[in-house]
Structures are given as structure tokens and as C-alpha cells.
Design a protein around this motif. Structure first.
Motif, short mmCIF file in Angstrom:
data_model
loop_
_atom_site.label_atom_id
_atom_site.label_comp_id
_atom_site.label_asym_id
_atom_site.label_seq_id
_atom_site.Cartn_x
_atom_site.Cartn_y
_atom_site.Cartn_z
N MET A 77 -18.65 -30.55 47.21
CA MET A 77 -19.23 -31.84 46.83
C MET A 77 -20.30 -31.55 45.77
SD MET A 77 -21.65 -34.42 48.92
CE MET A 77 -23.07 -33.98 47.91
N ARG A 78 -19.98 -31.80 44.52
CA ARG A 78 -20.84 -31.32 43.46
C ARG A 78 -21.06 -32.39 42.39
NH1 ARG A 78 -17.25 -30.89 39.49
NH2 ARG A 78 -15.08 -30.47 40.03
N PRO A 79 -22.15 -32.30 41.65
CA PRO A 79 -22.32 -33.15 40.48
C PRO A 79 -21.18 -32.90 39.49
CG PRO A 79 -24.40 -32.09 41.06
CD PRO A 79 -23.34 -31.45 41.90
N ILE A 80 -20.74 -33.93 38.84
CA ILE A 80 -19.53 -33.85 38.01
C ILE A 80 -19.65 -32.84 36.89
CG2 ILE A 80 -20.16 -35.71 36.41
CD1 ILE A 80 -17.14 -36.64 36.76
N ALA A 81 -20.87 -32.56 36.41
CA ALA A 81 -21.06 -31.61 35.32
C ALA A 81 -20.87 -30.16 35.75
CB ALA A 81 -22.45 -31.77 34.71
N LEU A 82 -20.89 -29.90 37.05
CA LEU A 82 -20.84 -28.52 37.55
C LEU A 82 -19.42 -28.13 37.95
CD1 LEU A 82 -24.17 -28.30 39.58
CD2 LEU A 82 -23.72 -27.77 37.17
N GLY A 83 -18.54 -28.16 37.00
CA GLY A 83 -17.17 -27.72 37.18
C GLY A 83 -16.17 -28.78 36.72
N THR A 108 -27.05 -31.61 34.18
CA THR A 108 -26.82 -32.66 35.17
C THR A 108 -28.16 -33.19 35.67
OG1 THR A 108 -25.97 -33.16 37.39
CG2 THR A 108 -26.60 -30.89 36.96
N PRO A 109 -28.26 -34.49 35.94
CA PRO A 109 -29.49 -35.04 36.54
C PRO A 109 -29.49 -34.95 38.06
CG PRO A 109 -27.99 -36.82 36.00
CD PRO A 109 -27.30 -35.55 35.56
N SER A 110 -28.50 -34.27 38.64
CA SER A 110 -28.29 -34.35 40.09
C SER A 110 -28.58 -33.07 40.86
CB SER A 110 -26.83 -34.78 40.36
OG SER A 110 -26.54 -36.01 39.75
N LEU A 111 -29.30 -32.13 40.28
CA LEU A 111 -29.64 -30.93 41.03
C LEU A 111 -30.55 -31.23 42.21
CD1 LEU A 111 -30.16 -28.26 38.21
CD2 LEU A 111 -28.17 -28.60 39.68
N TRP A 112 -31.24 -32.36 42.18
CA TRP A 112 -32.07 -32.76 43.32
C TRP A 112 -31.21 -32.98 44.57
CZ3 TRP A 112 -31.62 -37.79 45.44
CH2 TRP A 112 -30.88 -38.71 44.70
N GLU A 114 -35.25 -35.91 35.96
CA GLU A 114 -35.68 -35.16 34.77
C GLU A 114 -35.84 -33.68 35.10
OE1 GLU A 114 -38.34 -38.52 32.39
OE2 GLU A 114 -39.25 -37.38 34.02
N ALA A 115 -36.39 -33.39 36.27
CA ALA A 115 -36.53 -32.00 36.69
C ALA A 115 -35.17 -31.31 36.78
CB ALA A 115 -37.25 -31.93 38.04
N SER A 116 -34.17 -32.05 37.27
CA SER A 116 -32.81 -31.51 37.37
C SER A 116 -32.24 -31.21 35.99
CB SER A 116 -31.91 -32.52 38.10
OG SER A 116 -32.35 -32.78 39.41
N TYR A 117 -32.35 -32.17 35.10
CA TYR A 117 -31.76 -32.03 33.77
C TYR A 117 -32.43 -30.91 32.98
CZ TYR A 117 -29.06 -33.70 29.80
OH TYR A 117 -28.16 -33.80 28.77
N ASP A 118 -33.75 -30.77 33.15
CA ASP A 118 -34.50 -29.79 32.38
C ASP A 118 -34.62 -28.43 33.07
OD1 ASP A 118 -34.91 -31.47 30.27
OD2 ASP A 118 -36.93 -32.08 30.85
#
Length: 593
Positions: free
Chosen positions: A297-303, A313-317, A366-370
């Protein structure tokens, strides 16, 4: 038109056939492990072009920083039919081999490996840890191609531990269905202590390097409990086998998740202490929970991954912050934390994030994306401008979990959201978007989370700790409230007997009145500075509003600064389980825990 279409079909068919006939094999040897080198031989057969480009990843999934692994490559060369082939470097991580339409090409190179971490390779005369993204190259455009890896252990080394599938009948030879699998499978080579346990129907191998005072029989039981609690949330364990590679050092830490394995750093002599053992199990819980959250179950940008560039991705949180949160839930449910300890840890997490000035500057998205340019590249001002998506994501997870339990009167929790997203991503065969995750939270809770997202996900609102913990019958108080504590606002470090400012907190006395990072602290009101400044009587013995004279040396020039001491701006939260909680609060607490 018909002839053109026929020609196109034939051309595509030939191309597909040629690609399907390509075979890729690696052989890794260790001629000079004491000098920290691996020798890699890569064979590519079934080629039809005049040249082939081979590339090395620039980063390792799970660790969001471009690390430039190709910097450690040397001695690159290629041959075909026994003859040396011309090659050239065409970008920082890519080599072009002019194969002259030779069917098979053999590429050799060496990799220097001498960085101790869970994400980078390390080789010496006792073992080799191969972090695959920094060892293996891939042919351009062939990430979906299968490959085999043969390991030739150094003399005296007898074991190989990895999540890769072994090739039947061939010792130390493994296969990967594609390069995503190869790059997601670290390899430990040496004489590691290996033991096994079965949990949730899955065989787990534990490979311990570096010795230590661990109790194998106890670890088998306790690690299995964590596995079973993670599996209980999602209803299934997606692996047939799983490998823990554990590096035990004098002081070790950190972990990195993989699809069916993980690498953990631990302190070899801390297993027999309460805090040390709990810390290790915490790490196991965190990395094992990743088996579902981020590896499936991952953010769409991670694979599928782009191994040559940043994958934003903005979803590392969710990927990391929620995993940091869930390690506590797994530890509680496995019996390694009491309810009081669980509450204390989470209340402290909220307190810590609230005390970071950057948490009111940078949102968790923002923390996720950066992450690529900030989290792994901190400077002296990072605390004032940024916040970790691990830490703030954990806090958002706490608040969201309790909010869902409150909205459903204890019928649902964040567990239900995570399981539903896992099953949805499995069915869709892709990752999720931010909007899809929010939609699932609202579906499970039956409540609009727009205001919650505006405050805590896309905004920088401080956590309303009393409100949310109160839903679960937890009384939270701020021990700093009403106190008057003089505070300078600096951190300092003694170097070669001299005390230097290393960081200054935003809007504190030091910030407002002109002190700077790298100032050498000489005295306060004439008293020489010999210890941590904030604990000196010259500060603690004063009152808020008092003025002190701080002498510093800045670039060799002595300067006096008059500093007005302001009140300590932070909070210190303490949580208490309310034994007189209402029935609704008890239901919410039960769903939450």
C-alpha cells in the motif's frame, strides 16, 4: 495501409521476441574484501543492437536522497567473444558499450563499499553487505527483465542471506523476476548467525552479524508476536518467506524496509537491558509494518520507480509517519508496552512535535515532498524551518485514529482505513493518491475530514491534544503552563575545550537579540562559560525579563550582546488514563488501542 500495418506488426513482434530472449546474469566475487571491494561481472545475452547502455541507480527506495552510487564504481570494462569492446560514459551513472551486434556481452567493474548504514554497502574481511542499488547495474529499458545473481563468498565465508529466490541445485545462486525485485533485495555474505521461526504461516530467517548478547529463543517468540499483530490488521501476510538482516555494532541503529526482507542496525550489547531490548523490538515492528504500508500500500509515485531521478510524493507522512505510529500499536498489542507506556509515548510524541518551530512553518505534505532536499540535508536552521514527516506524520496518525474511533463510536479505527487501502491498491495494482486516501478515511469514518486536512495535513495548526486525547478518556496536561522559566534559546557544543553555538531557536531571546550560530561563547555577566549554557546558574538563576550580557567571539572578534531573557515557549505534556471515563470514551479508547 494493410502492408504498412503488417510490417509494423512484424517489427513489433521481432522486437518483443528479441527482448524476451535477453538473459542477464551477475556474478559477485571478493578478491580484496579487506580493501572493501566487490568484483561484479554482468553478462547480457540475446542482444541485437549496435550498443547497449547500462545504468546504476542513484538512490535506494525507502531512503529519499540521491546518493550517487556510481561514484564508487571503478575499472569498468566490457568484452564480447574474448575481445575488448569500446565503451564510454554517457552520463553520471550510465556507460555505453559498443557491442557491434555481438549476441553476448560481458561487463566487469569493481565497487568500493565502506559506508556503515542500512542503505549502503559495506565490505571488510569479516563479511559483505550488499545493498543492491549500489552494486548492480541494469540495461537501459530493461527494468522488467529477469536476472540471476551468483555469489562467490570469500574464503572462509560459508553463508548467504537474502530475500531473493534461490535457484534449485545451484549453491549461492538466486533469481529476481525483475530489477525492482533485485534492487529490493539486500544480500548478506559471511558467517552470520542464522536462526528461523514461523509466524502467520510464513518462514522467517534472522541473520545476525557482529555477535551480541541476544537470546535466540526469546527473539523467536517475541519477533513472532510482532509479525502476528501486523498480519492481524491486514488479514493476510503477502510473503512466502521473509529475511531479517541484523547488523550488530557497538552502537547501531536504523532500519530499511524491503519487499520480503529488512536490514536493521542494532547495538550488540543492549539486548539484555530493558530499554535496549524494547528498542530492538520497536525497530522490528517499524520495519515489518512496512511490509504492508509502503511496500504494498504505497503512494502512487513510489513505483514503478525511476532509479535515476527523485520520485516526489506528498504522502511520506502516511508511508513513514504512520509506520512510526503503528510500531507503538504493534508493541502494545504484542504485550511489550502497557497501556500507560503506550499513552506516555504518544503524548510525548505530540509534545516533541509541538516544540519544533519548523512544525509551524512546514506542513506534513510539504515535508514529504521536500524530503529529497531537506530531511536528509539538514543545516543549522532546519529546526526552525522544517519538520520530519516521520515525527509529524506520527502525530497526524494519532489524531486521525482517535478521530475515526470517535466518529464511529468505537466501531472503526485507522486500522480499517489501512486495511481497506491495502486491499484497494492490491486490486488496482497501483499506489494511492492523496485524494484517494482522504476519501477512504471519510468513507470509513462517515465524516468529512476537510477541516482536519486543512489544519493538520496541508496546514501547520498545532495539535489540539486535550480535545483528541479526551475523546479516548485520556487527560493531558501541560506541565509548563503558568510557569515562568528564563530561556536563552540556543544549543551549544564543546569543541577542543571551547563552547560554540550550534543552533538558535526561532523567536527566542538569542534569536531576537542577535546571537549567531558558530559564535564562541565566552561568558555570561562575566562568568566564564564551561558547560551547557541553558543549565548555567547565570541563566537558571535569573527571571523572565532580566537582561544578561553575553560575550562571544565571532570570527576572532570579541563582542558583547545584551540579551533579554524571554519565557520558555515549549510545552511538556503528561497523559493520564481517566478511570472514570464515559462508556463512549472507553469504546473509543478500546478501538484506538
Amino acid at each position: 495501409m494493410k502492408k504498412s500495418l503488417l510490417a509494423l506488426v512484424i517489427l513489433l513482434s521481432v522486437g518483443m521476441t528479441a527482448k524476451s530472449q535477453v538473459k542477464i546474469g551477475f556474478e559477485v566475487s571478493f578478491i580484496e574484501p579487506q580493501a572493501h571491494y566487490a568484483e561484479v561481472e554482468m553478462t547480457i545475452s540475446g542482444l541485437v543492437k549496435d550498443y547497449i547502455d547500462v545504468k546504476m541507480p542513484v538512490w535506494a527506495p525507502g531512503s529519499y536522497l540521491v546518493r550517487e552510487f556510481s561514484k564508487s564504481v571503478e575499472g569498468f570494462g566490457a568484452t564480447a567473444n574474448g575481445k575488448t569492446l569500446k565503451h564510454e560514459k554517457v552520463r553520471k551513472n550510465a556507460w555505453r558499450v559498443h557491442s557491434g551486434k555481438a549476441n553476448s556481452v560481458k561487463i566487469k567493474y569493481r565497487v568500493y563499499a565502506f559506508e556503515v548504514s542500512v542503505r549502503t554497502s559495506f565490505i571488510d574481511d569479516t563479511h559483505a553487505f550488499l545493498s543492491s542499488t549500489g552494486i548492480f547495474m541494469y540495461p537501459d529499458g530493461m527494468l522488467k527483465q529477469a536476472s540471476t545473481v551468483k555469489i562467490n563468498p570469500y574464503k572462509g565465508w560459508t553463508k548467504v542471506s537474502t530475500g531473493l529466490e534461490p535457484v534449485a541445485g545451484k549453491q549461492f545462486t538466486y533469481t529476481a523476476a525483475d530489477f525492482d525485485m533485485l534492487f529490493d533485495s539486500p544480500i548478506e555474505v559471511g558467517n552470520q548467525d542464522v536462526f528461523e521461526f514461523t509466524a502467520s504461516g510464513v518462514k522467517h530467517e534472522v541473520a545476525m552479524y557482529g555477535g551480541g548478547n541476544y537470546d535466540k529463543e526469546k527473539l523467536k517468540v517475541d519477533m513472532a508476536k510482532i509479525v502476528e499483530q501486523g498480519t492481524a490488521i491486514y488479514g493476510e501476510n503477502p510473503n512466502k518467506h521473509y529475511t531479517f538482516i541484523v547488523h550488530n555494532f557497538s552502537k547501531g541503529s536504523g532500519g530499511l524496509e524491503h519487499l520480503n526482507s529488512t536490514v536493521l542496525g542494532a547495538s550488540r550489547n543492549d539486548y539484555n537491558t530493558k530499554e535496549g531490548y524494547k528498542g530492538f523490538l520497536d525497530l522490528v515492528a517499524h520495519e515489518y509494518y512496512h511490509l504492508w504500508n509502503v511496500k504494498r500500500m504505497r503512494p502512487i509515485a513510489l513505483g514503478p520507480f525511476d532509479y535515476e531521478n527523485e520520485n516526489y510524493t506528498p504522502s511520506l507522512w502516511i508511508a513513514e509517519g504512520f509506520t512510526a505510529y503503528y510500531e507503538n500499536k504493534l508493541m502494545l498489542r504484542a504485550g511489550f508496552l502497557t497501556e500507560k507506556e503506550f499513552v506516555d509515548q504518544l503524548v510525548t510524541a505530540v509534545s516533541n512535535v509541538s516544540n519544533i518551530p519548523g512544525a509551524q512553518v512546514q506542513s506534513v505534505t510539504e515535508a514529504s515532498y521536500d524530503a529529497w532536499i531537506k530531511l536528509y540535508r539538514p543545516n543549522e536552521n532546519s529546526n526552525n524551518t522544517t519538520v520530519s514527516y516521520y515525527a509529524k506524520g506520527e502525530v497526524v496518525g494519532i489524531l486521525m485514529d482517535i478521530a475515526i474511533a470517535q466518529a464511529t463510536k468505537g466501531a472503526k479505527s485507522l486500522d480499517d482505513v489501512m486495511k481497506a487501502m491495502y486491499l484497494q491498491n492490491k486490486a488496482q495494482k497501483r499506489g494511492f493518491t492523496e485524494a484517494e486516501f482522504k476519501a477512504m478515511v471519510e468513507k470509513i469514518s462517515g465524516q468529512d475530514f476537510t477541516d482536519f486536512y486543512a489544519k493538520y495535513v496541508n496546514g501547520t495548526h498545532l495539535p489540539e491534544f486535550a480535545k483528541y486525547f479526551g475523546y479516548a478518556g485520556i487527560k493531558v496536561t501541560n506541565e509548563q503552563e503558568g510557569k515562568s522559566t528564563p530561556y536563552l534559546g540556543v544549543t551549544s557544543k564543546k569543541t577542543e575545550g571551547r563552547m560554540f553555538i550550534t543552533a538558535i531557536m526561532r523567536n527566542t531571546s538569542a534569536w531576537v537579540d542577535g546571537l549567531s550560530v558558530n559564535d564562541e561563547l565566552i561568558s555570561i555577566d562575566g562568568t566564564p562559560i564551561e558547560a551547557a549554557v541553558e543549565r548555567m546558574p547565570a541563566i537558571t538563576g535569573k527571571k523572565v525579563g532580566d537582561v544578561v550580557v553575553i560575550k562571544v567571539a565571532r570570527d576572532g572578534v570579541l563582542r558583547d550582546f545584551k540579551v533579554t531573557l524571554n519565557n520558555y515557549p515549549g510545552i511538556k505534556l503528561v497523559g493520564e488514563i481517566d478511570e472514570n471515563a464515559t462508556e463512549l470514551q472507553k469504546k473509543v479508547r478500546q478501538a484506538w488501542m
